[in-house]
Design a protein around this motif. Structure first.
Motif, PDB file in Angstrom:
ATOM      1  N   GLU A 211     -12.720  21.414 -14.502  1.00 49.96           N
ATOM      2  CA  GLU A 211     -12.844  22.188 -15.745  1.00 49.96           C
ATOM      3  C   GLU A 211     -13.494  21.335 -16.842  1.00 49.96           C
ATOM      4  OE1 GLU A 211     -11.697  25.409 -16.164  1.00 49.96           O
ATOM      5  OE2 GLU A 211     -11.085  25.683 -18.243  1.00 49.96           O
ATOM      6  N   LEU A 212     -13.054  20.087 -16.920  1.00 53.46           N
ATOM      7  CA  LEU A 212     -13.621  19.200 -17.938  1.00 53.46           C
ATOM      8  C   LEU A 212     -15.079  18.876 -17.631  1.00 53.46           C
ATOM      9  CD1 LEU A 212     -11.033  16.603 -19.152  1.00 53.46           C
ATOM     10  CD2 LEU A 212     -12.111  18.496 -20.327  1.00 53.46           C
TER      11      LEU A 212
ATOM     12  N   VAL B  61     -17.185  20.851 -16.239  1.00 53.44           N
ATOM     13  CA  VAL B  61     -17.946  22.028 -16.685  1.00 53.44           C
ATOM     14  C   VAL B  61     -18.185  21.952 -18.189  1.00 53.44           C
ATOM     15  CG1 VAL B  61     -17.848  24.525 -17.027  1.00 53.44           C
ATOM     16  CG2 VAL B  61     -17.217  23.547 -14.810  1.00 53.44           C
ATOM     17  N   SER B  62     -17.133  21.623 -18.940  1.00 46.71           N
ATOM     18  CA  SER B  62     -17.258  21.539 -20.390  1.00 46.71           C
ATOM     19  C   SER B  62     -18.218  20.419 -20.791  1.00 46.71           C
ATOM     20  CB  SER B  62     -15.874  21.310 -21.010  1.00 46.71           C
ATOM     21  OG  SER B  62     -15.977  21.208 -22.410  1.00 46.71           O
ATOM     22  N   GLU B  63     -18.143  19.299 -20.088  1.00 46.37           N
ATOM     23  CA  GLU B  63     -19.046  18.175 -20.384  1.00 46.37           C
ATOM     24  C   GLU B  63     -20.493  18.521 -20.051  1.00 46.37           C
ATOM     25  OE1 GLU B  63     -15.667  14.685 -19.745  1.00 46.37           O
ATOM     26  OE2 GLU B  63     -16.926  15.283 -18.082  1.00 46.37           O
TER      27      GLU B  63
ATOM     28  N   GLY C 267     -17.054  28.634 -14.110  1.00 53.03           N
ATOM     29  CA  GLY C 267     -17.791  27.748 -15.001  1.00 53.03           C
ATOM     30  C   GLY C 267     -19.271  27.696 -14.664  1.00 53.03           C
TER      31      GLY C 267
END
Lengths: 309, 104, 245
Positions: free
Chosen positions: A129-130, A132-134, A162
């Motif tokens: 998840e992180l 994807v955010s990065e 994502g």
């Protein structure tokens, strides 16, 4: 390193490495953190699952029509092409390199993202998840620095979760009919909301809601291509040769208007046929069954052309 | 997960100048093979990591057969296996050797 | 913690917030030290669909266009993205991406963005809201997740009990604030004593203009995500090095 793949080959059927080899100029690809470095998932063993030497993602640089490009490719057949700690961070690192123009005079101004993913890898969900955010943030920063980021979607896993969000963060999007793009997968919606909301076994319905043709007709993709590596290559070359559209307030305000207008016009739709009928297409119920040739002709005539993303 | 390691002596060194090759994919019933040149004369190594436990004898037979047929001396084959059948394993090993031979 | 309790504790200089039918909050507030803030949020545990997402991005973009440069505080108490056929048909991925890009643009235009998570946030809704801010703060009641354990059990075909056991040995997959903080998603976790919130908010607001994404390094420091920063750094290094040769 890998066998030459005919460019006429199917994008859908090809491996990530074969797509990269066929997409780029012949023998121009150099891989970063290749399989020989054996950077595998540190988490899959906990679940008694086999690992892959490249964790399902190939990153590197090469040439496209003589111009330098960075490229990242997911293989949807390994763990559904999911974003894990290693596989996700490889893409993050590549985008940051593009953003920094760290490669000097010959620095690529284009990044090609060959997405083929079911989304975040649940066995390492928090890291995925992180990542994807990065990746999203790195795409925004790279685009701000004048880099064009092009998403290519036409693999078996599509671009879900994502991966769907990342797709729409790119400067440009190329899809084939197999390029399903969505956030929640049909099975997840059915499990959570019931079969009357979304029957995930109804393949035709799934394609009408998430498939490449619907995305193209509603403006969710910029180029619709046949399922051939050569067709993806031609589209990527054409888009990569364009000047990068500035990532600024003007562009996002234009996207805001575009997406608001979609809700005003089509907001009450529950099936793609309603949207196609409203567009005045002949026989809207047949759009899913048309031949590639007929659809490309129709798409050239009907699809909205914009760069508001 | 189970890991297996085989060291065999081949008839001769594998032809060609390719340094490295990777074929296949880790998926159910499939496997990936990473082939790399090693400095060991006609020695050949096969390192297996497999999701299907308890098939050591089958692997030993397939690897032995492969080394006899192809004679891939001076090469290490590393395998990530998703539970492939023996004929698929043989196919991938031969494919990896072929790519290494033909790569420039 | 309710929205009112949270707002009272944070904005001791005053606030005026309005909430609409989709749980979208917008308003203005003043910090203890008198810093003017623009506030936006999705609250009430409502899911994030196309209709709420487009309102949120409009608020963010209008603030950036307004040009006063006031920091943007995003309040988050949502659930997952809205799971509906209609929203997916209409391109929910584009709406969530647009919201995420709008927040990134605010940062790039010099508007500080701070997320304040005080309820749920899952999957795509977590990515498009809380995780799209520069600094994410979590307070008691925050329940970030990617997917709930029963769903993970279904996909991985592992018994729920076994998954719970495994979650005790690694922060990498299970839901919850502690796990996500360990992986670097959350910059600061505040305790239940709300009397300190106003001062801590002002401390955050007085930080320098550093907006670089350091969450992977944070995850390594906290030992919850050991490899991500190193892998990204090595790819970046190879990408710059080989081009020079």
């Amino acid at each position: 390193m890998s066998a030459r793949v005919p460019e006429r080959g199917s994008w859908l059927e090809a491996s990530a490495r074969a797509r990269v080899a066929g997409l780029l100029d012949a023998n121009s690809f150099t891989e970063f953190l290749g399989p020989e470095q054996r950077e595998m998932s540190p988490h899959l063993s906990l679940f008694d699952l086999p690992r892959a030497f490249d964790d399902g993602v190939v990153v590197g640089r090469g040439k496209l029509g003589g111009r330098p490009v960075f490229v990242a490719a997911q293989d949807g057949r390994f763990m559904g092409g999911t974003f894990g700690e290693i596989s996700g961070s490889k893409i993050v690192g590549l985008l940051r390199a593009a953003r920094d123009g760290a490669a000097g005079d010959d620095a690529p101004r284009t990044v090609l993202l060959l997405l083929d993913t079911g989304g975040v890898r649940l066995q390492e969900a928090n890291a995925g998840e992180l990542a994807v955010s990065e990746i999203i943030r790195a795409i925004a920063e790279a685009r701000r620095a004048g880099i064009t980021v092009i998403a290519l979607v036409g693999g078996k896993a599509g671009a879900f979760g994502g991966g769907g969000i990342i797709t729409a963060c790119c400067s440009r999007i190329v899809v084939s009919r197999h390029g399903r793009i969505s956030v929640s997968g049909p099975e997840v919606i059915e499990t959570n909301q019931g079969i009357e909301e979304f029957d995930s076994k109804d393949r035709a319905l799934v394609w009408r809601i998430t498939g490449g043709r619907t995305r193209w007709l509603t403006g969710g993709a910029d180029r619709y291509v046949a399922d051939e590596i050569r067709a993806f290559r031609e589209a990527a070359m054409a888009l990569g040769a364009e000047d990068a559209a500035p990532f600024d307030l003007f562009r996002l305000q234009a996207e805001q208007s575009r997406l608001e207008q979609r809700l005003q016009v089509d907001g009450d739709s529950r099936d793609a046929t309603q949207i196609w009928t409203r567009r005045g297409l002949d026989e809207p119920e047949r759009v899913g069954d048309m031949t590639e040739h007929d659809f490309v002709v129709l798409a050239d005539r009907e699809a909205p052309n914009h760069d508001a993303r | 997960m189970e890991t297996l390691s085989f060291s065999l002596r081949a008839e001769r060194v594998l032809r060609g100048t390719g340094r490295q090759a990777i074929v296949g994919v880790v998926a159910s019933g499939n496997l990936e093979v990473l082939a790399e040149r090693i400095e060991d004369g006609t020695g050949c190594r096969v390192e297996v990591s497999t999701a299907a436990e308890g098939f050591g004898d089958v692997w030993k037979a397939v690897v032995g057969d492969f080394v006899e047929r192809v004679s891939p001396g001076g090469v290490c084959f590393s395998i990530n296996d998703g539970g492939a059948r023996p004929d698929t394993v043989m196919l991938r090993l031969m494919q990896a050797a072929r790519v290494l031979e033909s790569a420039s | 913690m309710t929205l009112d309790e949270l707002a009272e504790a944070l904005f001791t200089g005053g606030h005026a917030l309005e909430q609409d039918d989709l749980g979208v909050v917008a308003g203005n507030a003043t910090s203890g030290n008198g810093v003017e803030l623009r506030v936006v949020g999705i609250v009430g545990g409502r899911p994030l669909g196309v209709d709420a997402a487009i309102r949120l991005s409009r608020i963010v973009l209008e603030h950036v266009a307004g040009g006063n440069g006031a920091p943007l505080l995003m309040l988050v108490d949502t659930q997952s993205q809205k799971m509906a056929r209609r929203d997916e048909l209409l391109g929910l991925n584009e709406y969530l991406a647009h919201l995420s890009k709008s927040l990134a643009l605010a940062s790039l235009e010099g508007v500080r963005t701070i997320g304040l998570l005080y309820g749920g946030a899952a999957a795509g809704a977590f990515i498009a809201t809380a995780l799209s801010t520069e600094r994410l703060v979590a307070v008691p009641g925050a329940e970030p997740s990617v997917m709930d354990l029963p769903s993970i059990a279904r996909v991985t075909k592992l018994p729920l009990e076994r998954l719970k056991e495994m979650a005790g040995t690694t922060p990498i997959f299970a839901p919850g604030l502690d796990h996500l903080a360990a992986t670097g998603a959350v910059a600061e976790c505040w305790d239940a004593d709300r009397s300190g919130y106003a001062a801590r908010l002002d401390a955050l607001l007085s930080e320098g203009g550093e907006v670089a994404d350091r969450r992977d390094e944070l995850g390594a420091e906290r030992k919850g995500r050991l490899r991500a920063a190193e892998i990204a750094r090595r790819v970046r290094g190879e990408a710059s090095g080989r081009a020079r040769s």
